[in-house]
Design a protein around this motif. Structure first.
Motif, PDB file in Angstrom:
ATOM      1  N   VAL A 152       0.814  -1.215   0.000  1.00 28.61           N
ATOM      2  CA  VAL A 152       0.000   0.000   0.000  1.00 28.61           C
ATOM      3  C   VAL A 152       0.850   1.269   0.000  1.00 28.61           C
ATOM      4  O   VAL A 152       0.755   2.093  -0.922  1.00 28.61           O
ATOM      5  CB  VAL A 152      -0.971  -0.002   1.198  1.00 28.61           C
ATOM      6  N   LEU A 153       1.682   1.456   1.008  1.00 31.33           N
ATOM      7  CA  LEU A 153       2.358   2.748   1.142  1.00 31.33           C
ATOM      8  C   LEU A 153       3.359   2.999   0.020  1.00 31.33           C
ATOM      9  O   LEU A 153       3.384   4.091  -0.564  1.00 31.33           O
ATOM     10  CB  LEU A 153       3.036   2.841   2.513  1.00 31.33           C
ATOM     11  N   THR A 154       4.199   2.014  -0.289  1.00 27.20           N
ATOM     12  CA  THR A 154       5.174   2.212  -1.361  1.00 27.20           C
ATOM     13  C   THR A 154       4.506   2.378  -2.723  1.00 27.20           C
ATOM     14  O   THR A 154       4.861   3.294  -3.482  1.00 27.20           O
ATOM     15  CB  THR A 154       6.205   1.070  -1.372  1.00 27.20           C
ATOM     16  N   PRO A 155       3.534   1.537  -3.097  1.00 24.43           N
ATOM     17  CA  PRO A 155       2.834   1.804  -4.362  1.00 24.43           C
ATOM     18  C   PRO A 155       2.163   3.174  -4.398  1.00 24.43           C
ATOM     19  O   PRO A 155       2.153   3.838  -5.441  1.00 24.43           O
ATOM     20  CB  PRO A 155       1.798   0.681  -4.435  1.00 24.43           C
ATOM     21  N   TYR A 156       1.615   3.602  -3.278  1.00 26.35           N
ATOM     22  CA  TYR A 156       0.973   4.916  -3.233  1.00 26.35           C
ATOM     23  C   TYR A 156       1.986   6.023  -3.503  1.00 26.35           C
ATOM     24  O   TYR A 156       1.695   6.994  -4.211  1.00 26.35           O
ATOM     25  CB  TYR A 156       0.308   5.114  -1.872  1.00 26.35           C
ATOM     26  N   GLU A 157       3.192   5.874  -2.956  1.00 19.92           N
ATOM     27  CA  GLU A 157       4.231   6.880  -3.171  1.00 19.92           C
ATOM     28  C   GLU A 157       4.768   6.860  -4.597  1.00 19.92           C
ATOM     29  O   GLU A 157       5.037   7.909  -5.192  1.00 19.92           O
ATOM     30  CB  GLU A 157       5.391   6.646  -2.202  1.00 19.92           C
ATOM     31  N   ARG A 158       4.944   5.687  -5.151  1.00 16.98           N
ATOM     32  CA  ARG A 158       5.631   5.563  -6.435  1.00 16.98           C
ATOM     33  C   ARG A 158       4.762   5.914  -7.632  1.00 16.98           C
ATOM     34  O   ARG A 158       5.250   6.443  -8.626  1.00 16.98           O
ATOM     35  CB  ARG A 158       6.162   4.128  -6.593  1.00 16.98           C
ATOM     36  N   VAL A 159       3.495   5.608  -7.557  1.00 18.73           N
ATOM     37  CA  VAL A 159       2.591   5.876  -8.679  1.00 18.73           C
ATOM     38  C   VAL A 159       1.895   7.206  -8.419  1.00 18.73           C
ATOM     39  O   VAL A 159       1.186   7.357  -7.431  1.00 18.73           O
ATOM     40  CB  VAL A 159       1.565   4.738  -8.839  1.00 18.73           C
ATOM     41  N   ARG A 160       2.096   8.135  -9.324  1.00 14.85           N
ATOM     42  CA  ARG A 160       1.552   9.471  -9.103  1.00 14.85           C
ATOM     43  C   ARG A 160       0.201   9.687  -9.782  1.00 14.85           C
ATOM     44  O   ARG A 160      -0.443  10.717  -9.562  1.00 14.85           O
ATOM     45  CB  ARG A 160       2.532  10.524  -9.643  1.00 14.85           C
ATOM     46  N   ASP A 161      -0.217   8.742 -10.616  1.00 21.13           N
ATOM     47  CA  ASP A 161      -1.436   8.966 -11.395  1.00 21.13           C
ATOM     48  C   ASP A 161      -2.443   7.834 -11.225  1.00 21.13           C
ATOM     49  O   ASP A 161      -3.053   7.390 -12.201  1.00 21.13           O
ATOM     50  CB  ASP A 161      -1.097   9.155 -12.870  1.00 21.13           C
ATOM     51  N   TRP A 162      -2.613   7.341 -10.010  1.00 18.67           N
ATOM     52  CA  TRP A 162      -3.660   6.352  -9.783  1.00 18.67           C
ATOM     53  C   TRP A 162      -4.987   6.894 -10.324  1.00 18.67           C
ATOM     54  O   TRP A 162      -5.380   8.029 -10.030  1.00 18.67           O
ATOM     55  CB  TRP A 162      -3.798   6.050  -8.296  1.00 18.67           C
ATOM     56  N   HIS A 163      -5.695   6.061 -11.077  1.00 22.09           N
ATOM     57  CA  HIS A 163      -6.927   6.536 -11.698  1.00 22.09           C
ATOM     58  C   HIS A 163      -7.965   6.972 -10.675  1.00 22.09           C
ATOM     59  O   HIS A 163      -8.772   7.881 -10.931  1.00 22.09           O
ATOM     60  CB  HIS A 163      -7.515   5.436 -12.593  1.00 22.09           C
ATOM     61  N   TRP A 164      -7.946   6.339  -9.496  1.00 24.41           N
ATOM     62  CA  TRP A 164      -8.985   6.596  -8.510  1.00 24.41           C
ATOM     63  C   TRP A 164      -8.813   7.934  -7.784  1.00 24.41           C
ATOM     64  O   TRP A 164      -9.715   8.371  -7.064  1.00 24.41           O
ATOM     65  CB  TRP A 164      -9.053   5.455  -7.494  1.00 24.41           C
ATOM     66  N   ILE A 165      -7.681   8.593  -7.977  1.00 25.79           N
ATOM     67  CA  ILE A 165      -7.516   9.924  -7.374  1.00 25.79           C
ATOM     68  C   ILE A 165      -8.515  10.899  -7.999  1.00 25.79           C
ATOM     69  O   ILE A 165      -9.027  11.796  -7.330  1.00 25.79           O
ATOM     70  CB  ILE A 165      -6.068  10.410  -7.546  1.00 25.79           C
ATOM     71  N   GLY A 166      -8.792  10.719  -9.273  1.00 21.20           N
ATOM     72  CA  GLY A 166      -9.791  11.561  -9.929  1.00 21.20           C
ATOM     73  C   GLY A 166      -9.333  12.985 -10.150  1.00 21.20           C
ATOM     74  O   GLY A 166     -10.132  13.927 -10.053  1.00 21.20           O
ATOM     75  N   ALA A 167      -8.054  13.159 -10.483  1.00 24.08           N
ATOM     76  CA  ALA A 167      -7.532  14.507 -10.709  1.00 24.08           C
ATOM     77  C   ALA A 167      -8.183  15.200 -11.891  1.00 24.08           C
ATOM     78  O   ALA A 167      -8.101  16.424 -12.025  1.00 24.08           O
ATOM     79  CB  ALA A 167      -6.016  14.448 -10.909  1.00 24.08           C
ATOM     80  N   ASP A 168      -8.836  14.424 -12.757  1.00 23.49           N
ATOM     81  CA  ASP A 168      -9.513  14.996 -13.921  1.00 23.49           C
ATOM     82  C   ASP A 168     -10.963  15.359 -13.635  1.00 23.49           C
ATOM     83  O   ASP A 168     -11.738  15.624 -14.557  1.00 23.49           O
ATOM     84  CB  ASP A 168      -9.450  14.010 -15.092  1.00 23.49           C
ATOM     85  N   GLY A 169     -11.343  15.368 -12.363  1.00 20.12           N
ATOM     86  CA  GLY A 169     -12.707  15.726 -11.989  1.00 20.12           C
ATOM     87  C   GLY A 169     -13.654  14.562 -11.889  1.00 20.12           C
ATOM     88  O   GLY A 169     -14.869  14.759 -11.788  1.00 20.12           O
ATOM     89  N   THR A 170     -13.119  13.335 -11.885  1.00 23.43           N
ATOM     90  CA  THR A 170     -13.974  12.138 -11.847  1.00 23.43           C
ATOM     91  C   THR A 170     -13.888  11.393 -10.518  1.00 23.43           C
ATOM     92  O   THR A 170     -14.267  10.226 -10.439  1.00 23.43           O
ATOM     93  CB  THR A 170     -13.587  11.175 -12.982  1.00 23.43           C
ATOM     94  N   ALA A 171     -13.391  12.035  -9.470  1.00 20.08           N
ATOM     95  CA  ALA A 171     -13.214  11.342  -8.191  1.00 20.08           C
ATOM     96  C   ALA A 171     -14.540  10.798  -7.681  1.00 20.08           C
ATOM     97  O   ALA A 171     -15.583  11.450  -7.770  1.00 20.08           O
ATOM     98  CB  ALA A 171     -12.603  12.287  -7.160  1.00 20.08           C
ATOM     99  N   ASN A 172     -14.480   9.578  -7.129  1.00 18.94           N
ATOM    100  CA  ASN A 172     -15.662   8.970  -6.514  1.00 18.94           C
ATOM    101  C   ASN A 172     -15.258   8.353  -5.186  1.00 18.94           C
ATOM    102  O   ASN A 172     -14.241   8.720  -4.598  1.00 18.94           O
ATOM    103  CB  ASN A 172     -16.304   7.960  -7.463  1.00 18.94           C
TER     104      ASN A 172
END
Length: 642
Positions: free
Chosen positions: A196-216
């Motif tokens: 969890v923590l290392t993947p969260y740090e390493r990947v900056r564009d997880w789709h579920w963050i919803g930076a494009d306005g699609t967060a759920n």
């Protein structure tokens, strides 16, 4: 530009570098006997009885063949059900071990059954190849394999759930785990770090963050777990602060898409998965950093907290937009709602939480270990739920009218504070909502809090549910919602929605009007105006009624159908129908028999989730316009049957 939460908290988050892991935290560990020994006896007995029953059963095994079924036949529930059962088993046994305070030295053969079994469950989860739910694991699918790779973890909701379980188990039982099974806490930390923590740090564009306005709901569901793990498990102060700073920044993307009316288009069940976790994350930050990290006065939160009570019909029945079930049932963490109702000065919200939890009890271990520990440690909550009910039950949270203009949902009842009589709910919206159903213009009618004109809700998820084949499942299609079909069904996508939405509030009649033609394929109908209204009873006059008036113009062709999904025993004749619930509540439906003819179809339900809400069947009553002209009008009137 930073979001409101980041701007508010960023200057103070560096203070987290100096805190030891796990402190401060509102939930004490097992050695705080003044807290755990004070749990009311009724609550203690319930937890320990259920734990004894769990100990008598074998732990569910996690099978590779079950995980692979997602890719073989689309069945995802077998594996996810086993994982859920194992998590809930561990949660219950941790609670029991905290209540009993049992412990034994590492070299003693027996003496602490709950603690030992909880440790066994934690190790079983630590040994699992993946914590990710198979439909979410894009990497395994991309490799064309059916077995997950432990060296390539994917951070999803399943991983967040297990990580949070590890963090709270470590917090609650840490000293006793050190004594009984040395090395386990180090293993828990390792697995959370790697998965969890290392993947969260390493990947900056997880789709579920919803930076494009699609967060759920994925966003707060996962970020709340990350914050819990960072605060409770991370020994590196600088890293802890970095993780929390990023989680706060990511959470801002979810807050940015929340409507200011507090509405949640994913549905009432997902309120607890998404919005409720925002509240818990903010609690964790305030506990850890004091006033400098307390952002629990953000303006949207008060309205967000009111959403469950606004959707309440009666008992465990709720307006179930999106993928929500019609009946919430037990297992919801209502203590979060109760705590926040007190925090924000909303006593009616707190009262709703107590009433909702009475049937299932104050501790909902299905909601997760952190939530269960918080409920168990909250003496006021436990006493409120287990104490005698008021001699004259009241429901101050039931408003006469609730209008959510961003979500475009109206809920209106005959009188505030009571489920008695008719309640109407109606939505406009569009067909690109999260967990969307093709339901623009649909409505619900309840009698004495019991819905009889209904939304079926969602069936069990499969590998096809969140893909291009979603609407192959009948409960998602417009033909199984209370909407018109002017020659074609509704289309998915945000472009297909209601226009010219208007409401009339505050008088004897509550009204929603909307133009629905845009929800259908282009050219199907030029205009479809729907008006749905609750007409309250006038003194000495006619009783209350829900009236649905449909008018259309410029229709292309084909039959004109008006769908109605009904829960109960249905009888019909020319110009009338009745639907009666098992308990006796009933509705009478009336229309001009010369304008439309009724066809009644019974659908036997074989889906377990749908059966939980409706029993064995639902009925669809379809009105077919007698003369499907280019323009026309049909009015349906619902009143209480006697």
């Amino acid at each position: 530009m930073p979001g409101p939460l980041t701007a508010r908290l960023a200057p103070a988050l560096e203070a987290l570098t100096t805190l030891p892991p796990g402190a401060p935290c509102a939930i004490p560990d097992v050695t705080a006997r003044d807290v755990w020994d004070a749990v009311p006896e009724a609550v203690r007995g319930d937890v320990l009885d259920r734990a004894a029953a769990e100990l008598a059963r074998p732990a569910p095994p996690l099978l590779a063949s079950d995980w692979a079924r997602t890719f073989r036949d689309g069945e995802r529930g077998s594996y996810e059900g086993r994982v859920r059962a194992l998590r809930e088993r561990v949660t219950l046994l941790v609670l029991a071990a905290v209540l009993t305070g049992e412990v034994a030295a590492a070299d003693e053969p027996a003496g602490c059954p709950h603690l030992d079994a909880a440790a066994d469950g934690l190790v079983a989860l630590a040994e699992a190849s993946t914590w990710c739910w198979a439909p979410h694991d894009r990497r395994t699918a991309g490799r064309g394999e059916l077995l997950p790779d432990p060296d390539d973890p994917f951070l999803d909701l399943g991983a967040a759930e297990v990580a949070a379980l590890f963090a709270w188990a470590d917090r609650a039982l840490g000293p006793h785990l050190d004594a009984r099974l040395p090395g386990l806490r180090r293993r828990l930390r390792r697995e959370v770090d790697v998965r969890v923590l290392t993947p969260y740090e390493r990947v900056r564009d997880w789709h579920w963050i919803g930076a494009d306005g699609t967060a759920n709901n994925w966003n707060p569901w996962i970020t709340q777990a990350v914050v819990a793990c960072a605060l409770l498990l991370c020994g590196d102060g600088a890293r802890r602060a970095r993780l929390v700073v990023r989680a706060v920044r990511d959470l801002d993307h979810y807050l940015a898409v929340l409507p200011d009316d507090g509405g949640v288009d994913e549905g009432i069940a997902y309120w607890f998965a998404g919005a409720g976790r925002v509240l818990e994350l903010l609690d964790q930050l305030a506990d850890a950093g004091g006033p400098a990290l307390d952002a629990r006065d953000l303006p949207v939160l008060a309205e967000l907290l009111r959403y469950p009570q606004r959707m309440h019909l009666g008992g465990d029945h709720y307006v179930n937009v999106g993928d929500a079930p019609a009946r919430l049932g037990g297992g919801r963490p209502w203590q979060v709602v109760h705590r926040w109702g007190a925090l924000l000065g909303q006593p009616e919200t707190a009262a709703h939480a107590v009433a909702a939890a009475r049937g299932a009890g104050p501790v909902a271990d299905a909601g997760g270990l952190g939530r269960s520990l918080a409920a168990l440690a909250d003496g006021a909550w436990c006493r409120a739920v287990t104490g005698p009910p008021p001699s004259r039950p009241q429901a101050p949270w039931l408003a006469r009218e609730s209008w959510l203009p961003r979500l475009q949902i109206l809920v209106a009842r005959e009188a505030a504070g009571s489920t008695r009589g008719l309640t109407l709910a109606v939505k406009a919206g569009h067909n690109g909502e999260h967990h969307n159903h093709l339901d623009v213009g649909s409505y619900w009618v309840a009698v004495d809090g019991r819905p009889l004109v209904v939304d079926a809700g969602r069936p069990a998820y499969t590998a096809r549910t969140f893909g291009p084949d979603r609407y192959a499942a009948w409960p998602f299609r417009s033909s199984w919602h209370n909407v018109p079909e002017p020659g074609a069904g509704q289309e998915p996508g945000p472009a297909y929605g209601a226009r010219a939405v208007d409401v009339v509030l505050g008088g004897p009649v509550s009204v929603l009007r909307a133009e629905l033609g845009g929800a259908y394929p282009p050219g199907t109908v030029a205009r479809w105006a729907r008006e749905v209204r609750l007409e309250r009873a006038a003194g000495g006059g006619a009783g209350a009624a829900v009236v649905v008036e449909d008018r259309w113009e410029g229709r292309r062709g084909g039959p004109v159908l008006l769908r109605h999904v009904l829960a109960g025993r249905v009888a019909s004749g020319p110009g009338w129908a009745t639907v009666t619930a098992a308990g006796g509540a009933g509705l009478r439906m009336e229309w001009d028999a010369s304008a439309a003819e009724a066809d009644v179809e019974v659908r036997e339900l074989d889906d377990a989730l749908l059966r939980q809400s409706w029993g064995g069947r639902l009925t669809r009553l379809t009105l077919t316009a007698a003369e499907p002209a280019d323009s026309g009008r049909i009015t349906v009137r619902w009143s209480r049957s006697h």
